[in-house]
Design an enzyme around this catalytic site. Structure first.
Site, PDB file in Angstrom:
ATOM      1  N   THR A   1       0.838  -1.188   0.000  1.00 29.65           N
ATOM      2  CA  THR A   1       0.000   0.000   0.000  1.00 29.65           C
ATOM      3  C   THR A   1       0.877   1.244   0.000  1.00 29.65           C
ATOM      4  O   THR A   1       2.054   1.170   0.360  1.00 29.65           O
ATOM      5  CB  THR A   1      -0.919   0.040   1.241  1.00 29.65           C
ATOM      6  N   ASN A   2       0.305   2.362  -0.403  1.00 27.47           N
ATOM      7  CA  ASN A   2       0.947   3.660  -0.194  1.00 27.47           C
ATOM      8  C   ASN A   2       0.034   4.572   0.606  1.00 27.47           C
ATOM      9  O   ASN A   2       0.243   5.775   0.684  1.00 27.47           O
ATOM     10  CB  ASN A   2       1.299   4.328  -1.534  1.00 27.47           C
ATOM     11  N   ASN A   3      -1.006   3.978   1.186  1.00 24.63           N
ATOM     12  CA  ASN A   3      -1.977   4.753   1.944  1.00 24.63           C
ATOM     13  C   ASN A   3      -1.388   5.110   3.315  1.00 24.63           C
ATOM     14  O   ASN A   3      -1.155   4.245   4.162  1.00 24.63           O
ATOM     15  CB  ASN A   3      -3.251   3.909   2.097  1.00 24.63           C
ATOM     16  N   ALA A   4      -1.135   6.406   3.515  1.00 28.67           N
ATOM     17  CA  ALA A   4      -0.451   6.866   4.729  1.00 28.67           C
ATOM     18  C   ALA A   4      -1.263   6.551   5.986  1.00 28.67           C
ATOM     19  O   ALA A   4      -0.686   6.215   7.028  1.00 28.67           O
ATOM     20  CB  ALA A   4      -0.183   8.361   4.637  1.00 28.67           C
ATOM     21  N   HIS A   5      -2.590   6.635   5.890  1.00 25.75           N
ATOM     22  CA  HIS A   5      -3.439   6.315   7.050  1.00 25.75           C
ATOM     23  C   HIS A   5      -3.236   4.873   7.479  1.00 25.75           C
ATOM     24  O   HIS A   5      -3.104   4.561   8.652  1.00 25.75           O
ATOM     25  CB  HIS A   5      -4.924   6.490   6.701  1.00 25.75           C
TER      26      HIS A   5
ATOM     27  N   ASP B   1      -7.509  -5.930   1.511  1.00 26.35           N
ATOM     28  CA  ASP B   1      -8.612  -5.388   0.737  1.00 26.35           C
ATOM     29  C   ASP B   1      -9.802  -5.286   1.674  1.00 26.35           C
ATOM     30  O   ASP B   1     -10.053  -6.187   2.467  1.00 26.35           O
ATOM     31  CB  ASP B   1      -8.935  -6.266  -0.470  1.00 26.35           C
TER      32      ASP B   1
ATOM     33  N   PHE C   1     -10.830   8.304   7.307  1.00 29.78           N
ATOM     34  CA  PHE C   1     -10.859   8.425   5.850  1.00 29.78           C
ATOM     35  C   PHE C   1     -12.021   7.595   5.308  1.00 29.78           C
ATOM     36  O   PHE C   1     -12.752   6.952   6.063  1.00 29.78           O
ATOM     37  CB  PHE C   1      -9.526   7.952   5.245  1.00 29.78           C
ATOM     38  N   GLY C   2     -12.165   7.622   3.998  1.00 29.92           N
ATOM     39  CA  GLY C   2     -13.176   6.783   3.343  1.00 29.92           C
ATOM     40  C   GLY C   2     -14.579   7.070   3.863  1.00 29.92           C
ATOM     41  O   GLY C   2     -15.003   8.212   3.959  1.00 29.92           O
ATOM     42  N   TYR C   3     -15.264   6.005   4.251  1.00 33.56           N
ATOM     43  CA  TYR C   3     -16.658   6.106   4.686  1.00 33.56           C
ATOM     44  C   TYR C   3     -16.790   6.380   6.183  1.00 33.56           C
ATOM     45  O   TYR C   3     -17.905   6.306   6.726  1.00 33.56           O
ATOM     46  CB  TYR C   3     -17.403   4.811   4.351  1.00 33.56           C
TER      47      TYR C   3
END
Ligand code: IMP
Length: 193
Positions: free
Chosen positions: A9-13, A70, A150-152
Site C-alpha cells: 500500500t501507499n496509503n499513509a493512514h 482489501d 478516511f473513506g466512509y
C-alpha cells in the site's frame, strides 16, 4: 533483528495504523519504499481474491515477503454494496465524498441501516500464503459526522458506540475496526512463529 515486511500500500493512514499496532517489532515497508510506482492490479470480484492478487504481484516482481489487504463496506439493504467496489463506488476517481453521497442517496428513506466493514489480509511468507479476516458491524448514519479517519468513516457508526468512526481517535478505532481485527490476527500469527 527486526523482521522486514512489505505492506502493499501507499496509503499513509493505513501505514500509520498498522505501524502503531505492530509495536515496532516489525519494519513495515510501503510500496514507495521498495521503489514500486506501478498501479497494482485489483481485478477480482472478492476481497480475498484482490488481497491475494496484490500480494502475489509484489512477491513476483520484488521477491519480498509481503502482505496486502482489501476492504469493503457491505450494506445489508443494498445487497452487500459497495463491497469489493468500495473505493470506486461513485466512479474511478476514488473520491470519498462522492462515494458517501452515493451511499446516502441510495439509503434515503431506508430504515434498515445495518452495515459492516470487512477486511481480508493476504500474507506471503516463506513461500506460503495465509489469509486473515476482520469485521466490524454497525450502521450507516443519515448524515456525515466527524472529521477523523478516511473513506466512509463519517457515515459509519460501529455497534455499541455513540460516535461515528470519524469521531473516534485512531486508537479507539483500531481497537474495534475491521482492519484492526484482521491486523491483530496477522500479528498474532507472526508472533507465534
Ligand atoms: P481498501 O481495500 O482498504 O483500499 O478499501 C477500499 C475502500 O473502502 C477505501 O477506498 C475506502 O473508501 C473504504 N475503506 C476501507 N477502510 C476503511 C475505513 O477504515 N474507514 C472507512 N472507509 C474505509
Amino acid at each position: 533483528m527486526k523482521m522486514k515486511l512489505v505492506f502493499a500500500t501507499n496509503n499513509a493512514h493505513k501505514l500509520e495504523e498498522i505501524r502503531e499496532m505492530a509495536g515496532g517489532q516489525y519494519e513495515i515497508v510501503s510500496l514507495k519504499e521498495i521503489g514500486c510506482q506501478e498501479e497494482i492490479p485489483e481485478e477480482q470480484d472478492t476481497l480475498e481474491g484482490n488481497a491475494l492478487q496484490k500480494a502475489r504481484f509484489v512477491k513476483e516482481r520484488y521477491g519480498a515477503d509481503c502482505f496486502a489487504d482489501d476492504t469493503g463496506l457491505e450494506i445489508a439493504a443494498l445487497g452487500g454494496e459497495p463491497g469489493v467496489r468500495s473505493a470506486r463506488y461513485a466512479g474511478e476517481g476514488h473520491d470519498s465524498e462522492a462515494n458517501m453521497r452515493k451511499v446516502l442517496a441510495k439509503m434515503e428513506g431506508v430504515d434498515d441501516r445495518r452495515a459492516r466493514f470487512r477486511t481480508v489480509i493476504a500474507l506471503i511468507l516463506d513461500g506460503e500464503e495465509h489469509l486473515f479476516e476482520g469485521e466490524v458491524r454497525g450502521e450507516i448514519l443519515r448524515e456525515k459526522h466527524g472529521a477523523e479517519g478516511f473513506g466512509y468513516d463519517p457515515i459509519f457508526r460501529p455497534e455499541g458506540f455513540a460516535e461515528s468512526f470519524a469521531e473516534m481517535s485512531l486508537d479507539a478505532k483500531n481497537a474495534i475496526s475491521h482492519r484492526g481485527r484482521a491486523t491483530r490476527a496477522l500479528i498474532r500469527f507472526l508472533n507465534g512463529r
